[in-house]
Design an enzyme around this catalytic site. Sequence first.
Site, PDB file in Angstrom:
ATOM      1  N   LYS A   1       4.093   0.924  -1.656  1.00 30.12           N
ATOM      2  CA  LYS A   1       5.032   1.032  -2.782  1.00 30.12           C
ATOM      3  C   LYS A   1       4.568   2.094  -3.778  1.00 30.12           C
ATOM      4  O   LYS A   1       5.338   2.973  -4.161  1.00 30.12           O
ATOM      5  CB  LYS A   1       5.159  -0.307  -3.532  1.00 30.12           C
ATOM      6  CG  LYS A   1       5.658  -1.463  -2.688  1.00 30.12           C
ATOM      7  CD  LYS A   1       5.823  -2.732  -3.513  1.00 30.12           C
ATOM      8  CE  LYS A   1       4.549  -3.291  -4.130  1.00 30.12           C
ATOM      9  NZ  LYS A   1       3.567  -3.826  -3.163  1.00 30.12           N
TER      10      LYS A   1
ATOM     11  N   ARG B   1       7.808  -9.984  -9.176  1.00 31.47           N
ATOM     12  CA  ARG B   1       7.003 -10.558  -8.105  1.00 31.47           C
ATOM     13  C   ARG B   1       7.239 -12.055  -7.966  1.00 31.47           C
ATOM     14  O   ARG B   1       6.658 -12.693  -7.087  1.00 31.47           O
ATOM     15  CB  ARG B   1       5.521 -10.335  -8.413  1.00 31.47           C
ATOM     16  CG  ARG B   1       4.836  -9.284  -7.539  1.00 31.47           C
ATOM     17  CD  ARG B   1       3.454  -9.094  -8.113  1.00 31.47           C
ATOM     18  NE  ARG B   1       2.483  -8.588  -7.197  1.00 31.47           N
ATOM     19  CZ  ARG B   1       2.044  -7.326  -7.209  1.00 31.47           C
ATOM     20  NH1 ARG B   1       2.552  -6.451  -8.033  1.00 31.47           N
ATOM     21  NH2 ARG B   1       1.087  -6.955  -6.383  1.00 31.47           N
TER      22      ARG B   1
ATOM     23  N   ARG C   1      -8.411   1.848   1.253  1.00 31.76           N
ATOM     24  CA  ARG C   1      -7.789   2.540   0.107  1.00 31.76           C
ATOM     25  C   ARG C   1      -8.836   2.999  -0.909  1.00 31.76           C
ATOM     26  O   ARG C   1      -9.784   2.292  -1.218  1.00 31.76           O
ATOM     27  CB  ARG C   1      -6.801   1.582  -0.572  1.00 31.76           C
ATOM     28  CG  ARG C   1      -6.182   2.153  -1.817  1.00 31.76           C
ATOM     29  CD  ARG C   1      -4.900   1.477  -2.173  1.00 31.76           C
ATOM     30  NE  ARG C   1      -5.076   0.092  -2.614  1.00 31.76           N
ATOM     31  CZ  ARG C   1      -4.056  -0.684  -2.959  1.00 31.76           C
ATOM     32  NH1 ARG C   1      -2.813  -0.235  -2.892  1.00 31.76           N
ATOM     33  NH2 ARG C   1      -4.266  -1.921  -3.335  1.00 31.76           N
TER      34      ARG C   1
ATOM     35  N   ARG D   1     -10.681  -0.188  -5.208  1.00 31.68           N
ATOM     36  CA  ARG D   1     -10.219  -1.144  -6.212  1.00 31.68           C
ATOM     37  C   ARG D   1     -10.997  -2.446  -6.078  1.00 31.68           C
ATOM     38  O   ARG D   1     -11.298  -2.884  -4.970  1.00 31.68           O
ATOM     39  CB  ARG D   1      -8.718  -1.413  -5.989  1.00 31.68           C
ATOM     40  CG  ARG D   1      -7.864  -0.700  -7.001  1.00 31.68           C
ATOM     41  CD  ARG D   1      -6.425  -0.801  -6.666  1.00 31.68           C
ATOM     42  NE  ARG D   1      -5.918  -2.175  -6.569  1.00 31.68           N
ATOM     43  CZ  ARG D   1      -4.630  -2.467  -6.422  1.00 31.68           C
ATOM     44  NH1 ARG D   1      -3.742  -1.480  -6.372  1.00 31.68           N
ATOM     45  NH2 ARG D   1      -4.218  -3.700  -6.337  1.00 31.68           N
TER      46      ARG D   1
ATOM     47  N   ARG E   1      -4.144 -12.384  -1.990  1.00 31.30           N
ATOM     48  CA  ARG E   1      -2.953 -11.642  -2.440  1.00 31.30           C
ATOM     49  C   ARG E   1      -1.810 -11.751  -1.428  1.00 31.30           C
ATOM     50  O   ARG E   1      -0.639 -11.819  -1.787  1.00 31.30           O
ATOM     51  CB  ARG E   1      -3.326 -10.169  -2.695  1.00 31.30           C
ATOM     52  CG  ARG E   1      -4.135 -10.004  -3.985  1.00 31.30           C
ATOM     53  CD  ARG E   1      -4.964  -8.749  -3.997  1.00 31.30           C
ATOM     54  NE  ARG E   1      -4.186  -7.538  -3.982  1.00 31.30           N
ATOM     55  CZ  ARG E   1      -4.652  -6.358  -3.556  1.00 31.30           C
ATOM     56  NH1 ARG E   1      -5.885  -6.258  -3.083  1.00 31.30           N
ATOM     57  NH2 ARG E   1      -3.900  -5.311  -3.595  1.00 31.30           N
TER      58      ARG E   1
HETATM   59  P1  AMP Z   1      -0.759  -4.093  -7.457  1.00 24.55           P
HETATM   60  O1  AMP Z   1      -1.435  -2.906  -8.060  1.00 24.55           O
HETATM   61  O2  AMP Z   1       0.724  -4.019  -7.513  1.00 24.55           O
HETATM   62  O3  AMP Z   1      -1.279  -4.413  -6.081  1.00 24.55           O
HETATM   63  O4  AMP Z   1      -1.164  -5.335  -8.390  1.00 24.55           O
HETATM   64  C1  AMP Z   1      -2.513  -5.738  -8.537  1.00 24.55           C
HETATM   65  C2  AMP Z   1      -2.604  -7.079  -9.246  1.00 24.55           C
HETATM   66  O5  AMP Z   1      -1.978  -6.991 -10.532  1.00 24.55           O
HETATM   67  C3  AMP Z   1      -1.905  -8.234  -8.560  1.00 24.55           C
HETATM   68  O6  AMP Z   1      -2.699  -8.827  -7.545  1.00 24.55           O
HETATM   69  C4  AMP Z   1      -1.684  -9.187  -9.748  1.00 24.55           C
HETATM   70  O7  AMP Z   1      -2.882  -9.845 -10.100  1.00 24.55           O
HETATM   71  C5  AMP Z   1      -1.340  -8.215 -10.874  1.00 24.55           C
HETATM   72  N1  AMP Z   1       0.123  -7.944 -10.948  1.00 24.55           N
HETATM   73  C6  AMP Z   1       0.763  -6.760 -10.733  1.00 24.55           C
HETATM   74  N2  AMP Z   1       2.083  -6.877 -10.906  1.00 24.55           N
HETATM   75  C7  AMP Z   1       2.307  -8.165 -11.257  1.00 24.55           C
HETATM   76  C8  AMP Z   1       3.463  -8.918 -11.552  1.00 24.55           C
HETATM   77  N3  AMP Z   1       4.689  -8.382 -11.519  1.00 24.55           N
HETATM   78  N4  AMP Z   1       3.295 -10.230 -11.867  1.00 24.55           N
HETATM   79  C9  AMP Z   1       2.087 -10.807 -11.920  1.00 24.55           C
HETATM   80  N5  AMP Z   1       0.948 -10.163 -11.629  1.00 24.55           N
HETATM   81  C10 AMP Z   1       1.043  -8.845 -11.296  1.00 24.55           C
END
Ligand code: AMP
Length: 217
Positions: free
Chosen positions: A14, A89, A128, A161, A172
Site C-alpha cells: 500500500k 482499519r 523491508r 522497522r 499484525r
Molecule cells: P503500517 O505502517 O500501516 O503498517 O502501520 C503500522 C502500525 O501503526 C500498525 O501495526 C498499528 O499499530 C498502527 N496503525 C496504523 N494505522 C492504524 C489505524 N488506522 N488504526 C490503528 N492503528 C494503526
Amino acid sequence: MDVVVLLGPPGSGKGTAAAVLAREPGFFHLSTGEALRGAIRENTARGRLILPFMEGGRLVPDALVAEIVEECLEQGPPGTIFLLDGFPRTLTQAEMLDAYLEKTGARVGCVCLLEVSFDTVAQRLLGRLTCPNCRTIYHQQRLAPRVAGICDGCGTPLEQRDDDTEATIRERMQVYREQTEPLVAYYAERGLLRRVDASEEIADTARALKAEVERLA
Ligand code: AMP
C-alpha cells in the site's frame, strides 16, 4: 476532495504503491502508520500514548487515529485526491470516516484492495528497509538500493522497522484478519471495492492502482 482507501494486509505494498502515485500532482499520500511513527519519533504526548500499541503490533485506539486523519484531511488543498494508506482499519474507523466526509461534502471515491498471499507478505516484511530520513521504502531483494543498506536518494543508512519482526508480523496479520478484513464486505456492499493484484512487482501494483483511480468520475 475525493478519498481513495487502500486496503490490504501489512506488506501488500500500500505504502510503496501510494508513494509512486503521489509523485503526480493532485494526489496526497496519507499513511497513518507513518504519521504515528512520526509522533513517536518526536516524542509527543500522543507518541508516548501510541508506542506500546505499535510495538506489540496492535491497533492504536480508533479515536486517536481518527483525530490524526481529520487533521491531515483538513489541510488538503481543494481538488486533491487523498490516498488513505492504512486507514480505516476497523469498522468503527470506516464509520468515523464516512461521518467526517459527509460533514465536509466529500466522499470515498473507491476502495482498492491489494490482494496478495499471506506467505508472500511475510517474506516482504522481513526484507523491508526504510530510510529514516526521507522515508523511502526498499526491500533487500525486490527493491534493493544501489548500494546495500544505503538510501539511493539521500545516502542515509537504511533501517528495519521495529515492528517487522517475525513475532510482531504474526500479530499484525492476526489483527488484519480479525479487525480489518470485515471492511472488504463493508465496502463491497457499497459498490466501492476494486480488487488489485499485488502479488507481482511494485511497478505492476502501482500501475493497476493508478488505472482504478483514473476511473473515478
Ligand atoms: P503500517 O505502517 O500501516 O503498517 O502501520 C503500522 C502500525 O501503526 C500498525 O501495526 C498499528 O499499530 C498502527 N496503525 C496504523 N494505522 C492504524 C489505524 N488506522 N488504526 C490503528 N492503528 C494503526
